[in-house]
Design an enzyme around this catalytic site. Structure first.
Site, PDB file in Angstrom:
ATOM      1  N   HIS A 147     -41.089 -30.765  11.025  1.00  0.00           N
ATOM      2  CA  HIS A 147     -41.494 -29.785  10.013  1.00  0.00           C
ATOM      3  C   HIS A 147     -42.334 -30.448   8.923  1.00  0.00           C
ATOM      4  O   HIS A 147     -43.314 -29.879   8.437  1.00  0.00           O
ATOM      5  CB  HIS A 147     -40.262 -29.100   9.422  1.00  0.00           C
ATOM      6  CG  HIS A 147     -40.608 -27.941   8.570  1.00  0.00           C
ATOM      7  ND1 HIS A 147     -40.008 -27.715   7.353  1.00  0.00           N
ATOM      8  CD2 HIS A 147     -41.482 -26.920   8.738  1.00  0.00           C
ATOM      9  CE1 HIS A 147     -40.517 -26.621   6.811  1.00  0.00           C
ATOM     10  NE2 HIS A 147     -41.410 -26.123   7.635  1.00  0.00           N
ATOM     11  N   GLU A 188     -45.741 -30.873  10.233  1.00  0.00           N
ATOM     12  CA  GLU A 188     -46.463 -29.582  10.216  1.00  0.00           C
ATOM     13  C   GLU A 188     -47.196 -29.417   8.888  1.00  0.00           C
ATOM     14  O   GLU A 188     -48.363 -29.028   8.853  1.00  0.00           O
ATOM     15  CB  GLU A 188     -45.487 -28.428  10.433  1.00  0.00           C
ATOM     16  CG  GLU A 188     -46.119 -27.058  10.267  1.00  0.00           C
ATOM     17  CD  GLU A 188     -45.098 -25.962  10.074  1.00  0.00           C
ATOM     18  OE1 GLU A 188     -45.445 -24.967   9.415  1.00  0.00           O
ATOM     19  OE2 GLU A 188     -43.949 -26.078  10.556  1.00  0.00           O
ATOM     20  N   HIS A 189     -46.510 -29.725   7.785  1.00  0.00           N
ATOM     21  CA  HIS A 189     -47.119 -29.559   6.470  1.00  0.00           C
ATOM     22  C   HIS A 189     -48.177 -30.627   6.190  1.00  0.00           C
ATOM     23  O   HIS A 189     -49.202 -30.316   5.569  1.00  0.00           O
ATOM     24  CB  HIS A 189     -46.034 -29.552   5.388  1.00  0.00           C
ATOM     25  CG  HIS A 189     -45.248 -28.285   5.408  1.00  0.00           C
ATOM     26  ND1 HIS A 189     -45.499 -27.243   4.553  1.00  0.00           N
ATOM     27  CD2 HIS A 189     -44.232 -27.883   6.212  1.00  0.00           C
ATOM     28  CE1 HIS A 189     -44.673 -26.251   4.820  1.00  0.00           C
ATOM     29  NE2 HIS A 189     -43.883 -26.620   5.828  1.00  0.00           N
TER      30      HIS A 189
END
Length: 144
Positions: free
Chosen positions: A60, A63-64
Site C-alpha cells: 500500500h 501504491e502511494h
C-alpha cells in the site's frame, strides 16, 4: 432462473487482443468507440500477500509512492497533468494485486500511456527520503 446456456447467450462478447512484449509486460487491448474516452489500467501482481508477518503495509505504501513523481514527472504532477485534461485517476491495493488507472479523453491516450510507462521505468531515480517521509506522514495522519 436462467440456465447456463441462456445466461451465456445474454452476455456480450468482448473482443480483445493480447500481446506479451519482449520485457514480459502483458498488454490487453479492447477498442470501443461508443464514447470518446480511453482507459489505461496497469496491474502489478503484488499485494499484501507478498508481505511477511510483522512487515506489512509495504504494498500500500508503494501504491502511494508511485503517485509521487518519477524521473521525468515532478512530484505532484502525475495527478495535476491528468486532472487538467479531465481525467479520472486512482489506484488500489488488495491481497494479490496493485493497480493504477486513468480514464482520459481519447485524444489524450498517449499522455496516460507515457505517464504509466515513465513511472514503471523511471520511478526509482525519483524516490528519496523526503518523499518517503511525506507519504508515511500522510498515511499516519489518515489512520489517526
Amino acid at each position: 432462473m436462467l440456465s447456463p446456456a441462456a445466461r451465456n447467450a445474454q452476455q456480450p462478447v468482448i473482443q480483445i487482443e493480447q500481446y506479451t512484449l519482449p520485457n514480459g509486460l502483458t498488454v490487453i487491448l479492447h477498442e470501443d468507440h461508443s464514447a470518446p474516452v480511453a482507459a489505461v489500467v496497469v496491474m502489478y501482481h503484488v499485494g499484501s500477500k507478498n508481505e511477511k508477518p510483522g512487515r506489512t503495509g509495504f504494498a500500500h505504501l508503494f501504491e502511494h509512492i508511485m503517485f509521487k513523481g518519477s524521473q521525468h514527472i515532478a512530484d505532484g504532477d502525475h495527478f495535476k497533468l491528468l486532472q487538467e485534461i479531465g481525467a479520472t485517476v486512482n489506484g488500489s491495493t488488495t491481497e494479490d494485486r496493485t493497480n493504477y488507472f486513468e480514464i482520459v479523453p481519447s485524444n489524450e491516450l498517449e499522455l496516460a500511456l507515457y505517464m504509466e510507462s515513465d513511472r514503471m521505468g523511471w520511478l526509482l531515480p525519483a524516490v528519496n527520503q523526503a518523499k518517503l517521509d511525506k507519504v508515511v506522514g500522510n498515511q499516519a495522519a489518515i489512520l489517526a
